[in-house]
Motif scaffolding. Structure first.
Motif, PDB file in Angstrom:
ATOM      1  N   LEU A  90      30.482  21.854   3.567  1.00  0.00           N
ATOM      2  CA  LEU A  90      31.172  22.445   4.713  1.00  0.00           C
ATOM      3  C   LEU A  90      31.493  21.385   5.757  1.00  0.00           C
ATOM      4  O   LEU A  90      32.622  21.306   6.259  1.00  0.00           O
ATOM      5  N   VAL A  91      30.504  20.562   6.075  1.00  0.00           N
ATOM      6  CA  VAL A  91      30.730  19.498   7.051  1.00  0.00           C
ATOM      7  C   VAL A  91      31.775  18.521   6.535  1.00  0.00           C
ATOM      8  O   VAL A  91      32.649  18.057   7.275  1.00  0.00           O
ATOM      9  N   GLY A  92      31.717  18.223   5.250  1.00  0.00           N
ATOM     10  CA  GLY A  92      32.679  17.302   4.659  1.00  0.00           C
ATOM     11  C   GLY A  92      34.102  17.823   4.731  1.00  0.00           C
ATOM     12  O   GLY A  92      35.047  17.055   4.956  1.00  0.00           O
ATOM     13  N   ALA A  93      34.264  19.135   4.539  1.00  0.00           N
ATOM     14  CA  ALA A  93      35.599  19.729   4.626  1.00  0.00           C
ATOM     15  C   ALA A  93      36.163  19.583   6.038  1.00  0.00           C
ATOM     16  O   ALA A  93      37.352  19.275   6.215  1.00  0.00           O
ATOM     17  N   VAL A  94      35.323  19.804   7.030  1.00  0.00           N
ATOM     18  CA  VAL A  94      35.756  19.650   8.422  1.00  0.00           C
ATOM     19  C   VAL A  94      36.109  18.189   8.702  1.00  0.00           C
ATOM     20  O   VAL A  94      37.132  17.883   9.328  1.00  0.00           O
ATOM     21  N   VAL A  95      35.268  17.286   8.211  1.00  0.00           N
ATOM     22  CA  VAL A  95      35.522  15.855   8.402  1.00  0.00           C
ATOM     23  C   VAL A  95      36.833  15.456   7.743  1.00  0.00           C
ATOM     24  O   VAL A  95      37.618  14.673   8.300  1.00  0.00           O
TER      25      VAL A  95
END
Length: 207
Positions: A90-95
C-alpha cells in the motif's frame, strides 16, 4: 550490496529500475551508432518525423531524465519509507504515484535550459510535395484510386496516394504533377506533366 539490490528490485523502485535498464541499453546503442539520439523515426512513405516532447527536446532525452529522476526518488523512498510486509504494498503504491508526479514536474524543469541545445526542426510534410513531379506507380489514376512515387528535396522517396478529376491518361510509369493536397482524404491531386509548359525546363529556358 544486497540491500541495494533488494531496494532496486523491490516495489515500487522495480518499476523504474526496469525502465532505467531500457534507457541504459538505448544509450549504449546510441554510443555504438545503432540508434538515433534524437528519437527520429520513419513513418509510412519515408516521411521523416522528429520526436519532441517536453520543452522542445528529443523525446528520448526527456524520457531518460524522467526515468532517472523517478528511479532515484523511488529507490530512496523504498529504503527510507516503504516497510516490509503487506503494508509495504500500500505504501509502495502511494510512493509510486507521488514519484511519477514529482518526476514529471522535475523533468519539465530540467529540460527548459536544454531547449537551447535543440533548435526547432520541422521535418518535411506532405505539403512540401505540392508542385513536384511524380512517377505514377499504378496502372491507372482516377477520382478514387492511384499511387505515385515522389522525391523530396533531400532525395528521399515517398509513395503517396493520388487522384485526378479529368480523364487524362495517367498510366504506370508516366509523369504527373502534384498540384494540390486534400487533407481530409490524405491524397494529392495530380495532372499529367508537360515539360514544355514548365518554366524551369520549357523551350524558353536558357542555360
Amino acid at each position: 550490496m544486497g540491500a541495494f539490490i533488494a531496494a532496486a528490485t523491490g516495489f515500487p523502485a522495480v518499476v523504474f529500475t526496469a525502465a532505467l535498464a531500457v534507457v541504459v541499453l538505448y544509450w549504449l546503442l546510441v554510443a555504438l551508432g545503432a540508434a538515433d539520439a534524437h528519437g527520429h523515426g520513419h513513418a509510412h512513405g519515408h516521411f521523416h518525423v522528429g520526436g519532441r516532447w517536453l520543452g522542445g527536446v528529443p523525446v528520448t532525452l526527456a524520457f531518460s531524465l524522467f526515468v532517472a529522476v523517478g528511479w532515484l526518488i523511488s529507490f530512496c523512498a523504498s529504503v527510507l519509507l516503504v516497510p516490509s510486509g503487506p503494508a509495504g504494498v500500500l505504501v509502495g503504491a502511494v510512493v509510486l504515484i507521488v514519484t511519477v508526479y514529482v518526476s514529471w514536474q522535475a523533468t519539465k524543469l530540467l529540460v527548459r535550459p536544454l531547449h537551447r541545445l535543440f533548435p526547432d526542426e520541422h521535418g518535411p510534410s506532405r505539403l512540401d510535395f505540392v508542385g513536384l513531379t511524380c512517377t505514377i506507380r499504378t496502372g491507372r489514376v482516377d477520382a478514387g484510386f492511384g499511387q505515385a512515387e515522389v522525391r523530396a528535396a533531400d532525395g528521399s522517396a515517398a509513395t503517396v496516394q493520388v487522384r485526378q478529376t479529368g480523364n487524362e491518361a495517367l498510366a504506370g510509369g508516366s509523369t504527373g504533377l502534384l498540384y494540390a493536397y486534400d487533407e481530409t482524404g490524405e491524397f494529392f491531386w495530380v495532372a499529367p506533366y508537360d515539360s514544355a509548359l514548365d518554366p524551369r525546363t520549357g523551350p524558353g529556358t536558357t542555360g
